[in-house]
Design a protein around this motif. Structure first.
Motif, PDB file in Angstrom:
ATOM      1  N   MET A   1       0.845  -1.176   0.000  1.00  0.00           N
ATOM      2  CA  MET A   1       0.000   0.000   0.000  1.00  0.00           C
ATOM      3  C   MET A   1       0.891   1.240   0.000  1.00  0.00           C
ATOM      4  N   ALA A   2       0.489   2.261  -0.711  1.00  0.00           N
ATOM      5  CA  ALA A   2       1.287   3.481  -0.838  1.00  0.00           C
ATOM      6  C   ALA A   2       1.173   4.344   0.414  1.00  0.00           C
ATOM      7  N   TYR A   3       2.170   5.160   0.603  1.00  0.00           N
ATOM      8  CA  TYR A   3       2.230   6.098   1.719  1.00  0.00           C
ATOM      9  C   TYR A   3       2.120   7.500   1.149  1.00  0.00           C
ATOM     10  N   THR A   4       1.215   8.301   1.685  1.00  0.00           N
ATOM     11  CA  THR A   4       1.038   9.669   1.208  1.00  0.00           C
ATOM     12  C   THR A   4       1.101  10.621   2.384  1.00  0.00           C
ATOM     13  N   LYS A   5       1.784  11.725   2.191  1.00  0.00           N
ATOM     14  CA  LYS A   5       1.880  12.742   3.235  1.00  0.00           C
ATOM     15  C   LYS A   5       1.346  14.053   2.657  1.00  0.00           C
ATOM     16  N   ILE A   6       0.452  14.683   3.377  1.00  0.00           N
ATOM     17  CA  ILE A   6      -0.113  15.952   2.928  1.00  0.00           C
ATOM     18  C   ILE A   6       0.456  17.058   3.811  1.00  0.00           C
ATOM     19  N   ARG A   7       1.005  18.061   3.171  1.00  0.00           N
ATOM     20  CA  ARG A   7       1.628  19.166   3.909  1.00  0.00           C
ATOM     21  C   ARG A   7       0.803  20.440   3.765  1.00  0.00           C
ATOM     22  N   ASP A   8       1.066  21.357   4.657  1.00  0.00           N
ATOM     23  CA  ASP A   8       0.534  22.723   4.599  1.00  0.00           C
ATOM     24  C   ASP A   8      -0.993  22.793   4.656  1.00  0.00           C
ATOM     25  N   ILE A   9      -1.599  21.971   5.491  1.00  0.00           N
ATOM     26  CA  ILE A   9      -3.036  22.084   5.733  1.00  0.00           C
ATOM     27  C   ILE A   9      -3.208  23.142   6.817  1.00  0.00           C
ATOM     28  N   PRO A  10      -4.020  24.155   6.562  1.00  0.00           N
ATOM     29  CA  PRO A  10      -4.209  25.212   7.556  1.00  0.00           C
ATOM     30  C   PRO A  10      -4.737  24.650   8.885  1.00  0.00           C
ATOM     31  N   ASP A  11      -4.296  25.268   9.973  1.00  0.00           N
ATOM     32  CA  ASP A  11      -4.684  24.803  11.307  1.00  0.00           C
ATOM     33  C   ASP A  11      -6.194  24.740  11.487  1.00  0.00           C
ATOM     34  N   GLU A  12      -6.912  25.734  10.975  1.00  0.00           N
ATOM     35  CA  GLU A  12      -8.369  25.740  11.160  1.00  0.00           C
ATOM     36  C   GLU A  12      -9.029  24.551  10.451  1.00  0.00           C
ATOM     37  N   GLN A  13      -8.443  24.123   9.338  1.00  0.00           N
ATOM     38  CA  GLN A  13      -8.976  22.944   8.645  1.00  0.00           C
ATOM     39  C   GLN A  13      -8.656  21.667   9.425  1.00  0.00           C
ATOM     40  N   LEU A  14      -7.459  21.609  10.002  1.00  0.00           N
ATOM     41  CA  LEU A  14      -7.103  20.443  10.808  1.00  0.00           C
ATOM     42  C   LEU A  14      -8.000  20.319  12.031  1.00  0.00           C
ATOM     43  N   ILE A  15      -8.361  21.433  12.621  1.00  0.00           N
ATOM     44  CA  ILE A  15      -9.262  21.416  13.780  1.00  0.00           C
ATOM     45  C   ILE A  15     -10.598  20.802  13.387  1.00  0.00           C
ATOM     46  N   VAL A  16     -11.123  21.212  12.224  1.00  0.00           N
ATOM     47  CA  VAL A  16     -12.399  20.665  11.742  1.00  0.00           C
ATOM     48  C   VAL A  16     -12.254  19.169  11.442  1.00  0.00           C
ATOM     49  N   ILE A  17     -11.178  18.799  10.778  1.00  0.00           N
ATOM     50  CA  ILE A  17     -10.937  17.391  10.464  1.00  0.00           C
ATOM     51  C   ILE A  17     -10.846  16.566  11.745  1.00  0.00           C
ATOM     52  N   ASP A  18     -10.108  17.073  12.717  1.00  0.00           N
ATOM     53  CA  ASP A  18      -9.966  16.343  13.982  1.00  0.00           C
ATOM     54  C   ASP A  18     -11.310  16.226  14.704  1.00  0.00           C
ATOM     55  N   ASP A  19     -12.115  17.272  14.658  1.00  0.00           N
ATOM     56  CA  ASP A  19     -13.455  17.228  15.271  1.00  0.00           C
ATOM     57  C   ASP A  19     -14.327  16.171  14.604  1.00  0.00           C
ATOM     58  N   LEU A  20     -14.330  16.164  13.278  1.00  0.00           N
ATOM     59  CA  LEU A  20     -15.126  15.184  12.529  1.00  0.00           C
ATOM     60  C   LEU A  20     -14.648  13.760  12.828  1.00  0.00           C
ATOM     61  N   ALA A  21     -13.341  13.581  12.892  1.00  0.00           N
ATOM     62  CA  ALA A  21     -12.780  12.260  13.205  1.00  0.00           C
ATOM     63  C   ALA A  21     -13.186  11.831  14.607  1.00  0.00           C
ATOM     64  N   LYS A  22     -13.104  12.757  15.542  1.00  0.00           N
ATOM     65  CA  LYS A  22     -13.460  12.450  16.929  1.00  0.00           C
ATOM     66  C   LYS A  22     -14.931  12.043  17.043  1.00  0.00           C
ATOM     67  N   GLN A  23     -15.807  12.728  16.301  1.00  0.00           N
ATOM     68  CA  GLN A  23     -17.238  12.398  16.322  1.00  0.00           C
ATOM     69  C   GLN A  23     -17.482  10.968  15.859  1.00  0.00           C
ATOM     70  N   LYS A  24     -16.634  10.491  14.983  1.00  0.00           N
ATOM     71  CA  LYS A  24     -16.788   9.127  14.444  1.00  0.00           C
ATOM     72  C   LYS A  24     -15.889   8.135  15.180  1.00  0.00           C
ATOM     73  N   HIS A  25     -15.231   8.605  16.231  1.00  0.00           N
ATOM     74  CA  HIS A  25     -14.326   7.766  17.033  1.00  0.00           C
ATOM     75  C   HIS A  25     -13.208   7.182  16.175  1.00  0.00           C
ATOM     76  N   LEU A  26     -12.659   8.034  15.319  1.00  0.00           N
ATOM     77  CA  LEU A  26     -11.567   7.631  14.445  1.00  0.00           C
ATOM     78  C   LEU A  26     -10.367   8.538  14.658  1.00  0.00           C
ATOM     79  N   SER A  27      -9.204   8.017  14.309  1.00  0.00           N
ATOM     80  CA  SER A  27      -8.021   8.876  14.272  1.00  0.00           C
ATOM     81  C   SER A  27      -8.127   9.779  13.049  1.00  0.00           C
TER      82      SER A  27
END
Length: 81
Positions: free
Chosen positions: A1-27
């Motif tokens: 399986m391939a490995y992908t790294k995404i750089r330069d995601i704005p902090d406010e977007q990461l906060i939303v992503i982390d919130d959505l992940a947390k709601q679904k009990h996912l990393s």
């Protein structure tokens, strides 16, 4: 399986992503993998739907042509009814 790294995601977007992940009990990684899978599945479904619509359009045209020819035959055999 391939490995992908995404750089330069704005902090406010990461906060939303982390919130959505947390709601679904996912990393974050598992949540983003799920989002990518959904995008892929949606693309596949869209392609299948477009292909299906093309087939339906072709069949519809053929049925209309067959109906027209049948009506012409009926007129020749029985005249206007």
């Amino acid at each position: 399986m391939a490995y992908t790294k995404i750089r330069d995601i704005p902090d406010e977007q990461l906060i939303v992503i982390d919130d959505l992940a947390k709601q679904k009990h996912l990393s974050r990684e598992a949540y983003l993998r799920t989002v990518v899978e959904q995008l892929f599945e949606q693309k596949i479904l869209t392609e299948v739907e477009e292909h299906f619509n093309e087939i339906v359009a072709k069949v519809t045209r053929k049925l209309e042509e067959t109906d027209r020819l049948f009506m012409q035959i009926m007129e020749k055999l029985y005249g206007d009814t």
